[in-house]
Design a protein around this motif. Structure first.
Motif, short mmCIF file in Angstrom:
data_model
loop_
_atom_site.label_atom_id
_atom_site.label_comp_id
_atom_site.label_asym_id
_atom_site.label_seq_id
_atom_site.Cartn_x
_atom_site.Cartn_y
_atom_site.Cartn_z
N ARG A 163 82.87 53.38 137.93
CA ARG A 163 84.05 52.63 138.44
C ARG A 163 85.09 52.60 137.33
NH1 ARG A 163 80.46 47.62 139.17
NH2 ARG A 163 79.87 48.59 137.21
N CYS B 216 90.79 52.25 140.10
CA CYS B 216 91.85 51.28 140.39
C CYS B 216 92.90 51.37 139.29
CB CYS B 216 91.27 49.87 140.46
SG CYS B 216 92.57 48.66 140.81
N LEU C 258 88.93 51.77 135.72
CA LEU C 258 90.18 50.98 135.75
C LEU C 258 91.18 51.69 134.86
CD1 LEU C 258 91.94 48.41 136.19
CD2 LEU C 258 90.85 47.48 134.13
N PHE D 228 84.18 46.94 136.20
CA PHE D 228 84.41 48.38 136.00
C PHE D 228 83.56 48.89 134.83
CE2 PHE D 228 87.46 46.21 133.34
CZ PHE D 228 87.60 46.98 132.21
N ASP D 229 83.39 50.22 134.76
CA ASP D 229 82.55 50.83 133.73
C ASP D 229 83.37 51.46 132.61
OD1 ASP D 229 80.01 50.55 135.22
OD2 ASP D 229 81.04 51.87 136.63
#
Ligand SMILES: C[S@@+](CC[C@H](N)C(=O)[O-])C[C@H]1O[C@@H](n2cnc3c(N)ncnc32)[C@H](O)[C@@H]1O
Length: 336
Positions: free
Chosen positions: A154, A180, A156, A217-218
């Motif tokens: 994920r 995102c 960002l 998030f990662d």
């Protein structure tokens, strides 16, 4: 001499204010920064601030920024700011600062909004990257040394601009679960939403110092943006740390003034060239800023983003940091 001046902000990483002489209104004034009763620095208050010019303080080059952290020796530190070689303190010029706990008394909300105003607009894409359209290749060359993308990743991105990094991510075929992009500008977010039609990708309008994602998030990515966060990156780092997974990583590039990242400086550009707030961080100040927020810097890689419109080479320092375990007290304060 008739002096006027104020210490506007005082915290672990920043003493910021202005100083002016009514007798010599167009000349900058020196100040003395005294920490725990020892002279730490004699500084020329000559940085531009648009509100000071608007207030009739000469040409507005009256502000100063100083990072006091390396002079702190006590749990509570006495900071005093004087007009040089006098015993006249600036207004609000005597403060006790307790490192790690002190929050600045940032009494300048107008400067916070001034620092964001350029980015809320809709300038042409190239204007966001030194007048030339660039790719994210050099940035990703370094990211790939530290992070393995998987179908569960994920992502960002802060300040995606015209989608430079995202386009490279897609061109390189990295797998990911979601992306995102959070940007201050509605116009840019609208354009990005039209440009990237992919169920995994979304864009939100928001300020990275406060924005809350719907999921953690990662990996966090950010290029050419952190130097514009007023007054510093501290609040953004704390906000990001609260939302990143423990094994997560953050990749952020900074202005590279010199190979050793030794310069510390902050100023506003003149309105005629955009009026942006620019902060140049030294490595010495980045390390504690990341560390206090709960990140450990793993590496700093010089990268060349490309060539600007004037033919200049755009050199940056890419900081690669991992989320580290927070001490209990810090973790609790993040959950407030
Ligand atoms: C100089 S541009 C860089 C764009 C892109 N990162 C790149 O390198 O190609 C800065 C971007 O960050 C965004 N930005 C500035 N301050 C921000 C903030 N506080 N929160 C979110 N986005 C911000 C701006 O709107 C702009 O899109």
């Amino acid at each position: 001499m008739a002096f006027r001046g104020r210490l506007d902000t005082a915290n672990d990483f920043m003493l910021h204010g202005w100083a002016h002489s009514d007798d010599l209104p167009d000349l900058p004034v020196h100040i003395d920064i005294v920490i725990n009763q020892k002279l730490a620095c004699k500084l020329l208050a000559d940085c531009y601030r648009p509100d000071l010019e608007a207030a009739g303080l000469g040409n507005g080059r009256k502000a100063f920024w100083f990072n006091p952290s390396e002079y702190f020796t006590e749990v509570e530190n006495l900071v005093e700011v004087y007009f040089s070689d006098t015993d006249q303190l600036l207004d609000n010029g005597r403060k006790i600062i307790a490192p790690l706990s002190a929050k600045g008394d940032d009494s300048l909300p107008s400067l916070v909004s001034q620092a964001k105003s350029r980015w809320r607009g809709d300038e042409p894409d190239a204007g966001l990257t030194w007048g030339s359209i660039m790719t994210g290749d050099s940035f990703f060359d370094e990211v790939e040394k530290h992070f393995q993308f998987t179908a569960y990743t994920r992502i960002l991105e802060i300040g995606p601009g015209y989608g430079r990094l995202l386009k490279t991510l897609l061109d390189r075929g990295h797998p990911f679960a979601s992306f995102c992009g959070v940007d201050l500008s509605k116009a840019r977010v609208d354009k990005l939403r039209r440009q990237f039609d992919d169920d995994r990708i979304r864009f939100e309008i928001g300020d990275c110092s406060q924005y809350k994602l719907s999921q953690s998030f990662d990996i966090g990515l950010c290029s050419a943006t952190f130097e514009h966060l007023y007054p510093s990156i501290e609040q953004t780092l704390v906000n990001l740390r609260a939302q990143i997974d423990l094994n997560g990583m953050l990749f952020v590039d900074f202005i590279m003034h010199d190979e050793n990242l030794s310069l510390s400086r902050a100023y506003f550009e003149e309105e005629s060239i955009g009026g942006a707030y620019i902060r140049i961080y030294s490595l010495q100040e980045l390390e504690p800023l990341f560390n206090h927020a709960g990140f450990a810097i793993q590496a700093a890689h010089p990268v060349v983003l490309g060539t600007g419109l004037q033919g200049e080479t755009i050199r940056r320092m890419l900081i690669c940091a991992s989320a580290r375990l927070l001490r209990r007290a810090k973790a609790e304060s993040l959950m407030d």
